[in-house]
Scaffold this motif. Structure first.
Motif, PDB file in Angstrom:
ATOM      1  N   PRO A  88      -2.356 -16.404  46.767  1.00 21.98           N
ATOM      2  CA  PRO A  88      -1.251 -16.222  45.823  1.00 21.98           C
ATOM      3  C   PRO A  88      -0.473 -17.530  45.664  1.00 21.98           C
ATOM      4  CG  PRO A  88      -1.247 -14.506  47.505  1.00 21.98           C
ATOM      5  CD  PRO A  88      -2.232 -15.541  47.948  1.00 21.98           C
ATOM      6  N   ALA A  89       0.220 -17.645  44.551  1.00 23.01           N
ATOM      7  CA  ALA A  89       1.071 -18.805  44.358  1.00 23.01           C
ATOM      8  C   ALA A  89       2.265 -18.722  45.311  1.00 23.01           C
ATOM      9  CB  ALA A  89       1.549 -18.871  42.913  1.00 23.01           C
ATOM     10  N   GLY A  90       2.792 -19.860  45.675  1.00 25.06           N
ATOM     11  CA  GLY A  90       3.964 -19.890  46.538  1.00 25.06           C
ATOM     12  C   GLY A  90       5.234 -19.641  45.738  1.00 25.06           C
ATOM     13  N   PRO A  91       6.360 -19.802  46.390  1.00 20.34           N
ATOM     14  CA  PRO A  91       6.467 -20.275  47.761  1.00 20.34           C
ATOM     15  C   PRO A  91       6.290 -19.155  48.783  1.00 20.34           C
ATOM     16  CG  PRO A  91       8.652 -19.939  46.832  1.00 20.34           C
ATOM     17  CD  PRO A  91       7.678 -19.668  45.730  1.00 20.34           C
ATOM     18  N   LEU A  92       5.937 -19.554  49.998  1.00 25.13           N
ATOM     19  CA  LEU A  92       5.945 -18.651  51.142  1.00 25.13           C
ATOM     20  C   LEU A  92       7.349 -18.711  51.735  1.00 25.13           C
ATOM     21  CD1 LEU A  92       4.592 -16.905  53.369  1.00 25.13           C
ATOM     22  CD2 LEU A  92       3.981 -19.063  54.514  1.00 25.13           C
ATOM     23  N   VAL A  93       8.040 -17.578  51.745  1.00 23.41           N
ATOM     24  CA  VAL A  93       9.420 -17.538  52.237  1.00 23.41           C
ATOM     25  C   VAL A  93       9.389 -17.078  53.688  1.00 23.41           C
ATOM     26  CG1 VAL A  93      11.753 -16.696  51.823  1.00 23.41           C
ATOM     27  CG2 VAL A  93      10.176 -16.972  49.905  1.00 23.41           C
ATOM     28  N   LEU A  94       9.707 -17.988  54.578  1.00 23.14           N
ATOM     29  CA  LEU A  94       9.506 -17.777  56.008  1.00 23.14           C
ATOM     30  C   LEU A  94      10.827 -17.886  56.758  1.00 23.14           C
ATOM     31  CD1 LEU A  94       7.221 -17.573  58.252  1.00 23.14           C
ATOM     32  CD2 LEU A  94       7.388 -20.057  58.385  1.00 23.14           C
ATOM     33  N   GLY A  95      11.068 -16.936  57.664  1.00 24.68           N
ATOM     34  CA  GLY A  95      12.218 -17.020  58.550  1.00 24.68           C
ATOM     35  C   GLY A  95      11.789 -17.545  59.908  1.00 24.68           C
ATOM     36  N   ALA A  96      12.728 -18.145  60.633  1.00 23.40           N
ATOM     37  CA  ALA A  96      12.410 -18.669  61.961  1.00 23.40           C
ATOM     38  C   ALA A  96      13.676 -18.743  62.802  1.00 23.40           C
ATOM     39  CB  ALA A  96      11.770 -20.052  61.867  1.00 23.40           C
ATOM     40  N   THR A  97      13.538 -18.417  64.072  1.00 25.77           N
ATOM     41  CA  THR A  97      14.655 -18.567  64.998  1.00 25.77           C
ATOM     42  C   THR A  97      14.887 -20.052  65.268  1.00 25.77           C
ATOM     43  OG1 THR A  97      13.224 -18.466  66.931  1.00 25.77           O
ATOM     44  CG2 THR A  97      14.110 -16.368  66.110  1.00 25.77           C
ATOM     45  N   PRO A  98      16.091 -20.424  65.726  1.00 25.73           N
ATOM     46  CA  PRO A  98      16.355 -21.846  66.016  1.00 25.73           C
ATOM     47  C   PRO A  98      15.372 -22.454  67.006  1.00 25.73           C
ATOM     48  CG  PRO A  98      18.417 -20.627  65.943  1.00 25.73           C
ATOM     49  CD  PRO A  98      17.319 -19.603  65.845  1.00 25.73           C
ATOM     50  N   SER A  99      14.994 -21.717  68.069  1.00 26.97           N
ATOM     51  CA  SER A  99      14.052 -22.279  69.046  1.00 26.97           C
ATOM     52  C   SER A  99      12.671 -22.461  68.438  1.00 26.97           C
ATOM     53  CB  SER A  99      13.973 -21.395  70.288  1.00 26.97           C
ATOM     54  OG  SER A  99      13.571 -20.081  69.956  1.00 26.97           O
ATOM     55  N   ALA A 100      12.271 -21.552  67.532  1.00 25.15           N
ATOM     56  CA  ALA A 100      10.977 -21.706  66.855  1.00 25.15           C
ATOM     57  C   ALA A 100      10.999 -22.895  65.906  1.00 25.15           C
ATOM     58  CB  ALA A 100      10.628 -20.430  66.096  1.00 25.15           C
ATOM     59  N   LEU A 101      12.125 -23.084  65.221  1.00 22.57           N
ATOM     60  CA  LEU A 101      12.256 -24.216  64.307  1.00 22.57           C
ATOM     61  C   LEU A 101      12.106 -25.543  65.049  1.00 22.57           C
ATOM     62  CD1 LEU A 101      15.177 -23.273  61.875  1.00 22.57           C
ATOM     63  CD2 LEU A 101      12.879 -24.012  61.226  1.00 22.57           C
ATOM     64  N   LYS A 102      12.697 -25.601  66.220  1.00 23.13           N
ATOM     65  CA  LYS A 102      12.683 -26.856  66.972  1.00 23.13           C
ATOM     66  C   LYS A 102      11.372 -27.066  67.707  1.00 23.13           C
ATOM     67  CE  LYS A 102      15.630 -29.595  70.035  1.00 23.13           C
ATOM     68  NZ  LYS A 102      16.876 -29.625  70.826  1.00 23.13           N
ATOM     69  N   GLY A 103      10.654 -25.971  67.988  1.00 21.96           N
ATOM     70  CA  GLY A 103       9.456 -26.081  68.801  1.00 21.96           C
ATOM     71  C   GLY A 103       8.171 -25.821  68.048  1.00 21.96           C
ATOM     72  N   MET A 104       7.705 -24.574  68.045  1.00 18.84           N
ATOM     73  CA  MET A 104       6.359 -24.259  67.578  1.00 18.84           C
ATOM     74  C   MET A 104       6.139 -24.429  66.080  1.00 18.84           C
ATOM     75  SD  MET A 104       6.082 -20.098  67.573  1.00 18.84           S
ATOM     76  CE  MET A 104       6.363 -19.953  69.327  1.00 18.84           C
ATOM     77  N   LEU A 105       7.207 -24.359  65.270  1.00 18.50           N
ATOM     78  CA  LEU A 105       7.004 -24.369  63.816  1.00 18.50           C
ATOM     79  C   LEU A 105       6.556 -25.722  63.286  1.00 18.50           C
ATOM     80  CD1 LEU A 105       7.135 -22.707  61.247  1.00 18.50           C
ATOM     81  CD2 LEU A 105       9.561 -23.265  61.059  1.00 18.50           C
ATOM     82  N   LEU A 106       7.044 -26.792  63.873  1.00 24.71           N
ATOM     83  CA  LEU A 106       6.761 -28.131  63.347  1.00 24.71           C
ATOM     84  C   LEU A 106       5.268 -28.439  63.247  1.00 24.71           C
ATOM     85  CD1 LEU A 106       7.725 -30.842  62.320  1.00 24.71           C
ATOM     86  CD2 LEU A 106       8.026 -31.585  64.699  1.00 24.71           C
ATOM     87  N   PRO A 107       4.457 -28.273  64.303  1.00 24.36           N
ATOM     88  CA  PRO A 107       3.026 -28.584  64.158  1.00 24.36           C
ATOM     89  C   PRO A 107       2.312 -27.663  63.174  1.00 24.36           C
ATOM     90  CG  PRO A 107       3.487 -27.584  66.295  1.00 24.36           C
ATOM     91  CD  PRO A 107       4.802 -27.912  65.692  1.00 24.36           C
ATOM     92  N   ILE A 108       2.785 -26.414  63.052  1.00 22.09           N
ATOM     93  CA  ILE A 108       2.162 -25.498  62.088  1.00 22.09           C
ATOM     94  C   ILE A 108       2.409 -26.000  60.672  1.00 22.09           C
ATOM     95  CG2 ILE A 108       2.074 -23.133  61.235  1.00 22.09           C
ATOM     96  CD1 ILE A 108       3.151 -22.228  63.958  1.00 22.09           C
TER      97      ILE A 108
END
Length: 303
Positions: A88-108
């Protein structure tokens, strides 16, 4: 009916002011007011009214608010499905906790940009409870959050990305090696009991008959870690930091078993028109190992 007018109406009601809606929509307050007036002229009645310093829906506005949200969602779904590619066309609207934003989300996100450079991702930070509600209401396509303390309904999908044990976080250099003695003898910084891991930590202490003198209570693991580093107290927290990312001025202490764990993962509605986008994101989100074992001086590790 111009859906931009509906969007302005919904934003004004949700945010409580024309000025806040204007900032969210990247418009001037005058432009938002004109959109509202045009929508009210089209439907033939007032939809919002001032109540002190805020703006709230009129009786008519309250009646049509849910329908307006549904219409906007359907338009969003239509635009997503009108795609010339398999996804599907974007955007992908994604939520994230602060710890996820600082940690696991970046490499993804780095992998996402490499593989899908033309598909935008919109990220909304927030606590897990808020993100859960926004996924369930369809505002967010998915969210990286802490698994609730209850079973999620069958209308949603869940994929665990990381498991984190509770640990005791202290400044480095304490003479104590017994974590329970540390909790008894030092000022305590309490992780907010309104969040999942905060309640876990509080229950763990009570189960072990520990009633520390709490100096502070707040949400935000990184904020608490900064306060621990500054010598304001010690805290029981999820082991959110990989060993090579933890400040050397901090020490993680293993807690006596049984120790609760929290699960960080991706949550999304199965009926979402952008579920293929969510699954494409998930394919790039390689599950991470559980927080590494804490060991050193019998109960602690200077990382």
């Amino acid at each position: 009916m111009d859906t931009r007018f509906l969007e302005s109406f919904v934003q004004v009601v949700e945010l409580g002011s024309i000025a806040a809606a204007a900032r969210a929509l990247d418009l001037t307050p005058t432009a938002v007011s004109l959109r509202l007036k045009a929508l009210e002229a089209e439907v033939g009645t007032a939809l919002v009214e001032r109540a002190g310093r805020t703006v709230q829906p009129t009786q008519a506005g309250g009646k049509v608010l849910t329908q307006a949200r549904l219409l906007l969602q359907e338009v969003k779904n239509f635009n997503s499905l009108a795609s010339s590619t398999e996804l599907p066309a974007g955007p992908l609207v994604l939520g994230a906790t602060p710890s996820a934003l600082k940690g696991m989300l970046l490499p993804i996100l780095q992998r996402w940009v490499e593989k899908y450079p033309s598909i935008e991702v919109l990220i909304e930070p927030g606590p897990s409870t808020t993100l859960y509600e926004r996924v369930m209401s369809g505002v967010l396509d998915a969210a990286i959050l802490v698994h609730p303390l209850f079973d999620v309904p069958k209308t949603v999908s869940w994929k665990t990305l990381r498991t984190e044990r509770l640990i005791l976080l202290t400044p480095s250099g304490l003479d104590h090696v017994d974590p329970f003695a540390i909790i008894r003898d030092y000022p305590y910084i309490r992780y907010d009991r309104r969040v999942v891991a905060g309640k876990m930590a509080d229950d763990y202490l009570r189960t072990n008959k520990l009633y520390p003198t709490a100096r502070l209570e707040l949400d935000g693991i990184d904020y608490i870690a900064d306060m621990v580093k500054a010598g304001l107290g010690v805290s029981v927290l999820p082991d959110w930091a990989d060993g090579n990312r933890l400040d050397p001025a901090l020490t993680r202490h293993r807690l006596p078993e049984p120790v609760p764990t929290r699960e960080l993962g991706l949550l999304w509605l199965r009926t979402n028109a952008r579920e293929k986008l969510v699954r494409a994101f998930l394919d790039l989100a390689t599950p991470q190992p559980a927080s590494p074992p804490v060991q050193s001086r019998k109960s602690s590790l200077d990382s």
